[in-house]
Design an enzyme around this catalytic site. Structure first.
Site, PDB file in Angstrom:
ATOM      1  N   GLU A  74       0.836  -1.189   0.000  1.00  0.00           N
ATOM      2  CA  GLU A  74       0.000   0.000   0.000  1.00  0.00           C
ATOM      3  C   GLU A  74       0.876   1.247   0.000  1.00  0.00           C
ATOM      4  OE1 GLU A  74      -2.154  -1.332   3.355  1.00  0.00           O
ATOM      5  OE2 GLU A  74      -3.829  -2.034   2.143  1.00  0.00           O
TER       6      GLU A  74
ATOM      7  N   ASN B  63      -1.717 -14.229  -0.698  1.00  0.00           N
ATOM      8  CA  ASN B  63      -2.819 -15.182  -0.730  1.00  0.00           C
ATOM      9  C   ASN B  63      -2.839 -15.771  -2.140  1.00  0.00           C
ATOM     10  OD1 ASN B  63      -4.346 -13.455  -2.475  1.00  0.00           O
ATOM     11  ND2 ASN B  63      -5.355 -12.476  -0.715  1.00  0.00           N
TER      12      ASN B  63
ATOM     13  N   GLY C 155      -5.917 -23.467   4.717  1.00  0.00           N
ATOM     14  CA  GLY C 155      -4.683 -23.339   5.488  1.00  0.00           C
ATOM     15  C   GLY C 155      -3.654 -22.466   4.812  1.00  0.00           C
TER      16      GLY C 155
ATOM     17  N   GLY D  91     -15.114  -6.138  11.163  1.00  0.00           N
ATOM     18  CA  GLY D  91     -14.167  -5.028  11.191  1.00  0.00           C
ATOM     19  C   GLY D  91     -12.756  -5.486  11.523  1.00  0.00           C
TER      20      GLY D  91
ATOM     21  N   GLY E 149      -5.398 -11.257   6.493  1.00  0.00           N
ATOM     22  CA  GLY E 149      -4.026 -11.327   5.994  1.00  0.00           C
ATOM     23  C   GLY E 149      -3.065 -10.519   6.845  1.00  0.00           C
ATOM     24  N   ASP E 150      -3.498  -9.340   7.262  1.00  0.00           N
ATOM     25  CA  ASP E 150      -2.657  -8.515   8.133  1.00  0.00           C
ATOM     26  C   ASP E 150      -2.433  -9.197   9.475  1.00  0.00           C
ATOM     27  OD1 ASP E 150      -2.383  -6.470   6.229  1.00  0.00           O
ATOM     28  OD2 ASP E 150      -4.243  -5.520   6.882  1.00  0.00           O
TER      29      ASP E 150
ATOM     30  N   THR F 143      -1.218 -17.943   1.842  1.00  0.00           N
ATOM     31  CA  THR F 143      -2.407 -18.114   2.673  1.00  0.00           C
ATOM     32  C   THR F 143      -3.557 -18.555   1.775  1.00  0.00           C
ATOM     33  OG1 THR F 143      -2.970 -15.763   2.516  1.00  0.00           O
ATOM     34  CG2 THR F 143      -1.620 -16.443   4.400  1.00  0.00           C
TER      35      THR F 143
END
Length: 170
Positions: free
Chosen positions: A3, A47, A88, A150, A114-115, A83
């Site tokens: 980002e 991912n 898994g 969220g 993911g974060d 991911t």
């Protein structure tokens, strides 16, 4: 995290390599990266969709995840950890390909998973856990992030992630 400008992420990875620091890059949003950048990454954590984009493919390309992850690893990444949600996480190293099973949860919202996975991976590696245990711990962090609506409310405290790790993997 991509980002920020790719050049900034690339410089960070290069500085990490120069100073002997392990580097982790979560390539989201994914873009193709040069082998020069890839060669400075110790752990790359796309991912399945991001993996395809990193390889210059359409996000819905039908290529096998393992084949693509091996190719990415061969381009210089130390370890690729893909991911895969409820399937898994796949670890690809010089020596092996292994799938670490997911933690089953009631999914409410996957935003931030993911974060959370990356934070869990970094934490577990910093603690000196083995790669497999670190990915298991990260799976728990990612899974718990999916149980609430969220990003911020979904981020679990260390104790909750550790409890999920013990319950699911020990």
């Amino acid at each position: 995290v991509l980002e920020i400008p790719v050049e900034a992420a690339a410089r960070t990875m290069a500085l990490g390599r120069k100073h002997g620091v392990r580097t982790i890059l979560n390539p989201a949003p994914a873009v193709e990266l040069s082998t020069k950048i890839l060669g400075n990454i110790d752990f790359l954590t796309p991912n399945e969709t991001e993996l395809r984009v990193l390889m210059g493919l359409r996000p819905d390309d039908s290529s096998q995840t393992e084949v693509l992850a091996r190719r990415l690893h061969q381009q210089g990444v130390g370890t690729v950890v893909v991911t895969m949600g409820e399937k898994g996480a796949m670890i690809v190293t010089d020596d092996e390909v292994m799938v670490v099973p997911a933690v089953k949860v009631n999914v409410v919202d996957t935003t931030g998973a993911g974060d959370a996975f990356n934070a869990g991976l970094a934490m577990a590696l910093a603690e000196g856990r083995s790669l497999i245990e670190a990915v298991q711990f990260a799976n728990c962090a990612g899974a718990l992030a999916c149980t609430k609506l969220g990003v911020i409310p979904g981020l679990a405290r260390y104790e909750a992630v550790e409890s999920a790790f013990i319950t699911n993997y020990i």
